[in-house]
Design a protein around this motif. Structure first.
Motif, PDB file in Angstrom:
ATOM      1  N   ASN A  95       0.841  -1.196   0.000  1.00 44.09           N
ATOM      2  CA  ASN A  95       0.000   0.000   0.000  1.00 44.09           C
ATOM      3  C   ASN A  95       0.882   1.254   0.000  1.00 44.09           C
ATOM      4  O   ASN A  95       0.898   2.028   0.950  1.00 44.09           O
ATOM      5  N   ARG A  96       1.618   1.451  -1.091  1.00 42.94           N
ATOM      6  CA  ARG A  96       2.549   2.575  -1.171  1.00 42.94           C
ATOM      7  C   ARG A  96       1.810   3.909  -1.259  1.00 42.94           C
ATOM      8  O   ARG A  96       0.767   4.008  -1.893  1.00 42.94           O
ATOM      9  N   PRO A  97       2.350   4.934  -0.642  1.00 39.39           N
ATOM     10  CA  PRO A  97       1.715   6.254  -0.680  1.00 39.39           C
ATOM     11  C   PRO A  97       1.637   6.798  -2.108  1.00 39.39           C
ATOM     12  O   PRO A  97       2.610   6.723  -2.860  1.00 39.39           O
ATOM     13  N   LYS A  98       0.499   7.347  -2.458  1.00 41.07           N
ATOM     14  CA  LYS A  98       0.330   7.914  -3.794  1.00 41.07           C
ATOM     15  C   LYS A  98       1.120   9.208  -3.936  1.00 41.07           C
ATOM     16  O   LYS A  98       1.487   9.593  -5.048  1.00 41.07           O
ATOM     17  N   ALA A  99       1.383   9.874  -2.808  1.00 38.19           N
ATOM     18  CA  ALA A  99       2.096  11.149  -2.859  1.00 38.19           C
ATOM     19  C   ALA A  99       3.582  10.984  -3.155  1.00 38.19           C
ATOM     20  O   ALA A  99       4.250  11.937  -3.561  1.00 38.19           O
ATOM     21  N   ASP A 100       4.123   9.776  -2.935  1.00 38.40           N
ATOM     22  CA  ASP A 100       5.547   9.534  -3.162  1.00 38.40           C
ATOM     23  C   ASP A 100       5.730   8.074  -3.583  1.00 38.40           C
ATOM     24  O   ASP A 100       5.874   7.195  -2.741  1.00 38.40           O
ATOM     25  N   LYS A 101       5.746   7.859  -4.874  1.00 37.72           N
ATOM     26  CA  LYS A 101       5.838   6.497  -5.403  1.00 37.72           C
ATOM     27  C   LYS A 101       7.213   5.873  -5.210  1.00 37.72           C
ATOM     28  O   LYS A 101       7.363   4.650  -5.286  1.00 37.72           O
ATOM     29  N   ASP A 102       8.232   6.688  -4.964  1.00 36.88           N
ATOM     30  CA  ASP A 102       9.597   6.169  -4.846  1.00 36.88           C
ATOM     31  C   ASP A 102       9.935   5.692  -3.440  1.00 36.88           C
ATOM     32  O   ASP A 102      10.877   4.910  -3.258  1.00 36.88           O
ATOM     33  N   CYS A 103       9.215   6.168  -2.439  1.00 35.30           N
ATOM     34  CA  CYS A 103       9.556   5.802  -1.061  1.00 35.30           C
ATOM     35  C   CYS A 103       9.207   4.342  -0.784  1.00 35.30           C
ATOM     36  O   CYS A 103       8.435   3.723  -1.509  1.00 35.30           O
ATOM     37  N   ARG A 104       9.796   3.808   0.274  1.00 36.14           N
ATOM     38  CA  ARG A 104       9.555   2.418   0.661  1.00 36.14           C
ATOM     39  C   ARG A 104       9.308   2.351   2.171  1.00 36.14           C
ATOM     40  O   ARG A 104       9.586   3.284   2.908  1.00 36.14           O
TER      41      ARG A 104
END
Length: 222
Positions: A95-104
């Motif tokens: 469930n990755r944040p939509k505001a930052d696709k690169d973060c983990r």
């Protein structure tokens, strides 16, 4: 992190002045710093940092005889990191944040007390920083996604530093996150190429300190 920078500069105008800002007028806004970071190639900032480190080394202010490595979490700007958020499965790896696709998704220790296992999850990145232990000044940094193990970048950042500032003769300090055999072996091999007796002693100190459970490495007396 940009918000922290803006708050810090507003609360420490002398530092803002030393950074080159005109404190007689309003300091740059959050969005000004945000645009600057997005529009500036990271290599430009890295090049500036290298030139500053080399200048300090040439002036005798820093050296690499006693260095330390550690990482710090960098939280992404997303509501999923908000402790007041009640989003279902906000720390689900899928469930990755939509505001930052690169973060983990990462985890960090929320307490430094010995024996206290208190961890917190977060979405974001890690900033791995190599410092001069005597002064605390940083000499090299590497940013990765949050799930990256500390031990996996230790050799990369040492090699990166060695490309512009020799670290082959040093005492190296690190915590248990770097306590892996691969680092022992490869650092020993790397250092053997141009090693001295001082270097060999430093490696033995590191190993002994890790085995004792707390890396309290001290440089040799002159």
């Amino acid at each position: 992190m940009v918000s922290d920078l803006v708050d810090y500069l507003h609360n420490n105008l002398l530092i803002a002045h030393y950074c080159g800002f005109d404190i007689s007028i309003p300091l740059p806004s959050y969005w000004t710093f945000e645009r600057f970071l997005k529009n500036t190639d990271h290599e430009v900032l890295s090049s500036i940092m290298r030139s500053q480190v080399l200048r300090l080394a040439s002036e005798g202010i820093i050296d690499t005889s006693f260095i330390g490595l550690d990482s710090t979490p960098v939280c992404a700007n997303t509501s999923q990191n908000n402790p007041k958020s009640f989003i279902t499965n906000k720390f689900n790896p899928d469930n990755r944040p939509k505001a930052d696709k690169d973060c983990r998704l990462g985890v960090h220790t929320a307490s430094n007390r010995t024996g206290e296992k208190n961890y917190e999850f977060y979405w974001g990145y890690k900033n791995h920083v190599l410092v001069v232990c005597i002064s605390g000044l940083p000499i090299c940094e590497l940013t990765t996604t949050a799930e990256t193990a500390d031990s996996s970048v230790a050799l990369d950042i040492l090699s990166k530093t060695h490309s512009f500032l020799p670290v082959s003769e040093c005492t190296f300090l690190a915590d248990k996150g770097y306590d892996v055999k691969n680092i022992y072996n490869q650092i020993k091999d790397f250092m053997t190429v141009s090693a001295s007796s001082l270097l060999t002693n430093a490696i033995q100190k590191i190993r002994s300190s890790f085995r004792s459970g707390f890396p309290s490495v001290k440089p040799d007396s002159p």
